[in-house]
Design a protein around this motif. Sequence first.
Motif, PDB file in Angstrom:
ATOM      1  N   MET A   1       0.838  -1.187   0.000  1.00  0.00           N
ATOM      2  CA  MET A   1       0.000   0.000   0.000  1.00  0.00           C
ATOM      3  C   MET A   1       0.879   1.245   0.000  1.00  0.00           C
ATOM      4  N   THR A   2       0.359   2.282  -0.623  1.00  0.00           N
ATOM      5  CA  THR A   2       1.074   3.545  -0.733  1.00  0.00           C
ATOM      6  C   THR A   2       0.282   4.634  -0.020  1.00  0.00           C
ATOM      7  N   LYS A   3       0.991   5.460   0.714  1.00  0.00           N
ATOM      8  CA  LYS A   3       0.385   6.581   1.420  1.00  0.00           C
ATOM      9  C   LYS A   3       0.942   7.875   0.830  1.00  0.00           C
ATOM     10  N   ILE A   4       0.071   8.794   0.455  1.00  0.00           N
ATOM     11  CA  ILE A   4       0.475  10.109  -0.043  1.00  0.00           C
ATOM     12  C   ILE A   4       0.392  11.088   1.118  1.00  0.00           C
ATOM     13  N   MET A   5       1.462  11.840   1.316  1.00  0.00           N
ATOM     14  CA  MET A   5       1.490  12.817   2.404  1.00  0.00           C
ATOM     15  C   MET A   5       2.336  14.017   2.011  1.00  0.00           C
ATOM     16  N   PRO A   6       2.198  15.125   2.723  1.00  0.00           N
ATOM     17  CA  PRO A   6       3.030  16.291   2.425  1.00  0.00           C
ATOM     18  C   PRO A   6       4.523  15.950   2.551  1.00  0.00           C
ATOM     19  N   MET A   7       5.322  16.625   1.742  1.00  0.00           N
ATOM     20  CA  MET A   7       6.771  16.454   1.772  1.00  0.00           C
ATOM     21  C   MET A   7       7.356  17.349   2.864  1.00  0.00           C
ATOM     22  N   PHE A   8       8.199  16.757   3.712  1.00  0.00           N
ATOM     23  CA  PHE A   8       8.870  17.492   4.771  1.00  0.00           C
ATOM     24  C   PHE A   8      10.380  17.307   4.653  1.00  0.00           C
ATOM     25  N   ALA A   9      11.123  18.100   5.409  1.00  0.00           N
ATOM     26  CA  ALA A   9      12.581  18.011   5.413  1.00  0.00           C
ATOM     27  C   ALA A   9      13.058  16.606   5.806  1.00  0.00           C
ATOM     28  N   ASP A  10      12.269  15.894   6.600  1.00  0.00           N
ATOM     29  CA  ASP A  10      12.626  14.509   6.979  1.00  0.00           C
ATOM     30  C   ASP A  10      12.758  13.605   5.757  1.00  0.00           C
ATOM     31  N   HIS A  11      12.114  13.964   4.670  1.00  0.00           N
ATOM     32  CA  HIS A  11      12.145  13.168   3.444  1.00  0.00           C
ATOM     33  C   HIS A  11      13.295  13.558   2.516  1.00  0.00           C
ATOM     34  N   ALA A  12      14.041  14.588   2.874  1.00  0.00           N
ATOM     35  CA  ALA A  12      15.026  15.206   1.974  1.00  0.00           C
ATOM     36  C   ALA A  12      15.972  14.198   1.328  1.00  0.00           C
ATOM     37  N   ASP A  13      16.607  13.356   2.107  1.00  0.00           N
ATOM     38  CA  ASP A  13      17.603  12.434   1.543  1.00  0.00           C
ATOM     39  C   ASP A  13      16.998  11.519   0.491  1.00  0.00           C
ATOM     40  N   GLN A  14      15.827  10.959   0.788  1.00  0.00           N
ATOM     41  CA  GLN A  14      15.201  10.040  -0.157  1.00  0.00           C
ATOM     42  C   GLN A  14      14.668  10.772  -1.386  1.00  0.00           C
ATOM     43  N   VAL A  15      14.104  11.965  -1.178  1.00  0.00           N
ATOM     44  CA  VAL A  15      13.603  12.765  -2.302  1.00  0.00           C
ATOM     45  C   VAL A  15      14.745  13.099  -3.253  1.00  0.00           C
ATOM     46  N   LEU A  16      15.858  13.566  -2.700  1.00  0.00           N
ATOM     47  CA  LEU A  16      16.991  13.945  -3.539  1.00  0.00           C
ATOM     48  C   LEU A  16      17.645  12.727  -4.196  1.00  0.00           C
ATOM     49  N   GLU A  17      17.609  11.577  -3.522  1.00  0.00           N
ATOM     50  CA  GLU A  17      18.116  10.345  -4.146  1.00  0.00           C
ATOM     51  C   GLU A  17      17.261   9.976  -5.364  1.00  0.00           C
ATOM     52  N   ILE A  18      15.949  10.046  -5.223  1.00  0.00           N
ATOM     53  CA  ILE A  18      15.050   9.735  -6.338  1.00  0.00           C
ATOM     54  C   ILE A  18      15.245  10.742  -7.466  1.00  0.00           C
ATOM     55  N   TYR A  19      15.437  11.989  -7.127  1.00  0.00           N
ATOM     56  CA  TYR A  19      15.716  13.021  -8.128  1.00  0.00           C
ATOM     57  C   TYR A  19      16.988  12.654  -8.891  1.00  0.00           C
ATOM     58  N   GLY A  20      18.013  12.267  -8.162  1.00  0.00           N
ATOM     59  CA  GLY A  20      19.269  11.860  -8.797  1.00  0.00           C
ATOM     60  C   GLY A  20      19.109  10.662  -9.719  1.00  0.00           C
ATOM     61  N   LEU A  21      18.287   9.712  -9.321  1.00  0.00           N
ATOM     62  CA  LEU A  21      18.038   8.547 -10.183  1.00  0.00           C
ATOM     63  C   LEU A  21      17.329   8.975 -11.465  1.00  0.00           C
ATOM     64  N   GLY A  22      16.417   9.924 -11.347  1.00  0.00           N
ATOM     65  CA  GLY A  22      15.752  10.461 -12.535  1.00  0.00           C
ATOM     66  C   GLY A  22      16.740  11.185 -13.442  1.00  0.00           C
ATOM     67  N   ILE A  23      17.609  11.969 -12.848  1.00  0.00           N
ATOM     68  CA  ILE A  23      18.640  12.676 -13.611  1.00  0.00           C
ATOM     69  C   ILE A  23      19.504  11.674 -14.366  1.00  0.00           C
ATOM     70  N   ASP A  24      19.858  10.586 -13.696  1.00  0.00           N
ATOM     71  CA  ASP A  24      20.722   9.565 -14.304  1.00  0.00           C
ATOM     72  C   ASP A  24      20.128   8.921 -15.549  1.00  0.00           C
ATOM     73  N   THR A  25      18.800   8.943 -15.696  1.00  0.00           N
ATOM     74  CA  THR A  25      18.185   8.336 -16.883  1.00  0.00           C
ATOM     75  C   THR A  25      18.501   9.132 -18.143  1.00  0.00           C
ATOM     76  N   GLY A  26      18.765  10.424 -17.975  1.00  0.00           N
ATOM     77  CA  GLY A  26      19.021  11.294 -19.114  1.00  0.00           C
ATOM     78  C   GLY A  26      17.769  11.795 -19.801  1.00  0.00           C
ATOM     79  N   ASP A  27      16.596  11.368 -19.355  1.00  0.00           N
ATOM     80  CA  ASP A  27      15.347  11.775 -20.003  1.00  0.00           C
ATOM     81  C   ASP A  27      14.348  12.425 -19.047  1.00  0.00           C
ATOM     82  N   ALA A  28      14.844  12.924 -17.909  1.00  0.00           N
ATOM     83  CA  ALA A  28      13.935  13.513 -16.932  1.00  0.00           C
ATOM     84  C   ALA A  28      14.089  15.023 -16.781  1.00  0.00           C
ATOM     85  N   THR A  29      15.292  15.541 -16.973  1.00  0.00           N
ATOM     86  CA  THR A  29      15.554  16.944 -16.704  1.00  0.00           C
ATOM     87  C   THR A  29      16.870  17.369 -17.344  1.00  0.00           C
ATOM     88  N   PHE A  30      17.022  18.660 -17.529  1.00  0.00           N
ATOM     89  CA  PHE A  30      18.298  19.193 -17.996  1.00  0.00           C
ATOM     90  C   PHE A  30      19.327  19.251 -16.865  1.00  0.00           C
TER      91      PHE A  30
END
Length: 164
Positions: free
Chosen positions: A1-30
């Motif tokens: 099950m997945t829970k949607i909740m507001p993003m807080f600073a406690d999530h920072a490391d995981q959020v930025l890790e996922i962002y980095g994985l998206g960047i690594d694909t080459g098709d997510a962002t400049f």
Amino acid sequence: MTKIMPMFADHADQVLEIYGLGIDTGDATFEECAPDWSVFDAGKLPAHRFVALDETTGVVLGWVAASPTSKRPVYAGVVETSVYVHPAAFGRGVGRALLEAQITSTEAAGIWTIQAGIFPENTASLSLHTTLGFRTIGTRERIARHHGQWRDVTLLERRSRMVD
């Protein structure tokens, strides 16, 4: 099950890790690397950013965040969205749940347009946005270089049906 909740600073490391994985694909962002949390946090609207958590483990599976498109008051009802899902959570409806939560929050706040700029090669993201009512408004051809290659960006928008 997945829970949607507001993003807080406690999530920072995981959020930025996922962002980095998206960047690594080459098709997510400049972007070439994820910013530090203070830069990320300062550029996103707190009321319109969410994480999807695995309810069993508490692990962040993905995130969505909105940024203002302009400082001019006339554009206060227009935001740009970004949505990223951890590759291990692809195909589980995480992106859809996140974007739906953001659509609900932006409409409740009187925001009338959500914009997205997506590489044409990112067909999964284009499909997700289209499914949730975004329409293609055009292509910015050869708008910028990315790893030495010119890239196009497909522009999409979703106009609220709730905000007059």
